[in-house]
Design a protein around this motif. Structure first.
Motif, PDB file in Angstrom:
ATOM      1  N   TRP A 254       0.724  -1.246   0.170  1.00 47.22           N
ATOM      2  CA  TRP A 254       0.063   0.203   0.065  1.00 47.22           C
ATOM      3  C   TRP A 254       0.429   1.310  -0.374  1.00 47.22           C
ATOM      4  O   TRP A 254       0.348   2.124  -0.759  1.00 47.22           O
ATOM      5  CB  TRP A 254      -0.931   0.070   0.967  1.00 47.22           C
TER       6      TRP A 254
ATOM      7  N   THR B  12       2.346   2.985  -4.908  1.00 43.49           N
ATOM      8  CA  THR B  12       0.572   3.540  -5.905  1.00 43.49           C
ATOM      9  C   THR B  12       0.138   1.696  -7.195  1.00 43.49           C
ATOM     10  O   THR B  12      -0.397   1.642  -7.177  1.00 43.49           O
ATOM     11  CB  THR B  12       0.796   4.385  -6.014  1.00 43.49           C
TER      12      THR B  12
ATOM     13  N   ARG C  96      -6.693  -1.607  -1.658  1.00 44.66           N
ATOM     14  CA  ARG C  96      -7.952  -0.897  -2.085  1.00 44.66           C
ATOM     15  C   ARG C  96      -8.769  -1.022  -2.209  1.00 44.66           C
ATOM     16  O   ARG C  96     -10.166  -0.682  -1.889  1.00 44.66           O
ATOM     17  CB  ARG C  96      -7.081   0.032  -3.557  1.00 44.66           C
TER      18      ARG C  96
ATOM     19  N   THR D 215      -0.734  -2.737 -14.105  1.00 48.28           N
ATOM     20  CA  THR D 215      -0.077  -1.603 -13.669  1.00 48.28           C
ATOM     21  C   THR D 215       0.871  -1.100 -13.684  1.00 48.28           C
ATOM     22  O   THR D 215       1.952   0.236 -14.147  1.00 48.28           O
ATOM     23  CB  THR D 215      -0.755  -1.250 -11.677  1.00 48.28           C
TER      24      THR D 215
ATOM     25  N   GLU E 101      -0.359   9.266 -14.387  1.00 52.15           N
ATOM     26  CA  GLU E 101      -1.792   8.819 -13.252  1.00 52.15           C
ATOM     27  C   GLU E 101      -2.221   7.530 -12.717  1.00 52.15           C
ATOM     28  O   GLU E 101      -3.337   7.673 -12.368  1.00 52.15           O
ATOM     29  CB  GLU E 101      -3.106   9.707 -14.483  1.00 52.15           C
TER      30      GLU E 101
ATOM     31  N   ASP F  54      -2.374   6.746  -9.541  1.00 48.39           N
ATOM     32  CA  ASP F  54      -2.834   6.860  -8.249  1.00 48.39           C
ATOM     33  C   ASP F  54      -4.287   6.968  -8.201  1.00 48.39           C
ATOM     34  O   ASP F  54      -5.428   6.339  -8.054  1.00 48.39           O
ATOM     35  CB  ASP F  54      -2.320   8.286  -7.357  1.00 48.39           C
TER      36      ASP F  54
ATOM     37  N   ILE G  59      -5.710   3.309  -9.814  1.00 48.19           N
ATOM     38  CA  ILE G  59      -5.540   2.467  -8.670  1.00 48.19           C
ATOM     39  C   ILE G  59      -7.048   3.301  -8.062  1.00 48.19           C
ATOM     40  O   ILE G  59      -7.634   2.295  -8.043  1.00 48.19           O
ATOM     41  CB  ILE G  59      -4.400   2.467  -7.918  1.00 48.19           C
ATOM     42  N   ALA G  60      -7.095   3.888  -7.676  1.00 50.08           N
ATOM     43  CA  ALA G  60      -8.370   4.604  -6.982  1.00 50.08           C
ATOM     44  C   ALA G  60      -9.868   3.818  -7.713  1.00 50.08           C
ATOM     45  O   ALA G  60     -10.345   3.720  -6.969  1.00 50.08           O
ATOM     46  CB  ALA G  60      -8.453   5.992  -6.766  1.00 50.08           C
TER      47      ALA G  60
END
Length: 327
Positions: A112, A115, A122, A233, A293, A295, A298-299
């Motif tokens: 965690w 990222t 998450r 990712t 981008e 972050d 991932i969100a």
């Protein structure tokens, strides 16, 4: 002539491994079956590895690998996210075949603090966990729900304990009917980063796509069914060099600088591999690339995966309710 690299393929996606073999050999891979379907904004490809030879050639264990691709997913938005979550719900439900009273353990793999590797934690953050309700809550609150527990065990560098050892201990205590493992993956293609979800019923070996050797989370090691869910990712640096050479060779042919046959004769596959290795210094061996981008990706994808899981695991929750921004 497309630039076809015949060396090792750095990817966790069975679909990409199959595509690379087909591009090289121009024939069906024995022991591997593929089927594709589409929705408004997704393409779903099922790769089934049915033989030991197919597993060896693809470098993946025998099993079913389902890839959900949505190029618009990186643009964000509820419509695309909800559709991907719904497709994930449908495919996971069909793959898991869970009875109503099943117990499920969801494992969010990853670090965690990094990222690109934080997808698993998450997803666990947004998951609807209910196992405690079945022990302490009244019966009327349990209808339409399954017993779901979740854990984000961290990584070896943070805990000093192999992830497989932690998960195996929890499995031995709560005896789940199914373990679902969520992790970040490595892809071969840049366009699949943040746009692709893979489901696999063969389990997972954490970190394999980036060259880390860890104990696997499989049915053999945990003695219960395991389904892995992953999203690429990162890509290896060799991808950039390979893509550049491919674009360069295609441009030469397109503008009639050289014919495809002449280029293939002048630069056979063995020399292509040598050229690629010369373009990649030894210090790039462990270099992986991720979008700026990441972050936000991932969100967003964490919520999408959690929404699809919530709807697949709990009959009370519809695909829409379990969708994109479920908290």
């Amino acid at each position: 002539m497309p630039f076809i690299y015949t060396g090792s393929i750095r990817t966790d996606l069975a679909l990409e491994a199959h595509e690379a073999l087909y591009a090289r050999d121009r024939q069906r891979v024995p022991g591997v079956d593929t089927r594709t379907r589409s929705t408004s904004n997704t393409n779903v490809t099922k790769v089934q590895i049915t033989s030991a030879d197919g597993a060896r050639r693809l470098g993946k264990p025998p099993g079913t690998y389902i890839t959900i691709e949505s190029p618009k997913l990186r643009l964000g938005g509820h419509v695309i996210g909800d559709e991907v979550a719904q497709v994930l719900t449908e495919e996971l439900s069909a793959l898991a075949r869970l009875p109503d009273k099943a117990t499920i353990l969801v494992i969010g793999l990853g670090n965690w603090n990094a990222t690109p590797d934080a997808l698993g934690p998450r997803v666990v953050d947004s998951l609807m966990v209910t196992r405690h309700l079945f022990e302490y809550a009244p019966q009327e609150l349990q209808g339409g729900l399954r017993s779901v527990a979740a854990l984000a065990p961290g990584v070896l560098g943070l805990t000093g304990i192999e992830t497989e050892e932690i998960v195996r201990g929890v499995v031995q205590h709560i005896h789940p009917d199914l373990v679902i493992v969520v992790d970040a993956l490595a892809a071969r293609s840049l366009h699949r980063v943040g746009t692709t979800v893979q489901l696999a019923d063969s389990g997972i070996h954490p970190g394999s796509g980036v060259g880390n050797k860890r104990l696997g989370l499989t049915e053999e090691s945990l003695h219960t069914r395991v389904i892995a869910i992953g999203v690429p990712t990162v890509v290896h640096a060799s991808t950039l060099a390979q893509d550049a050479l491919e674009i360069f060779s295609e441009t030469l042919v397109k503008h009639n600088v050289v014919s495809s046959k002449e280029l293939e004769s002048a630069l056979p596959s063995e020399q292509q591999n040598e050229l690629l290795q010369q373009l990649l210094p030894a210090r790039w061996e462990d270099l992986f690339v991720t979008p700026k981008e990441i972050d936000a990706l991932i969100a967003d994808i964490g919520h999408i995966i959690a929404g699809g899981l919530n709807a697949a695991l709990h009959p009370r929750i519809s695909a829409g309710e379990g969708g994109h921004y479920l908290q």
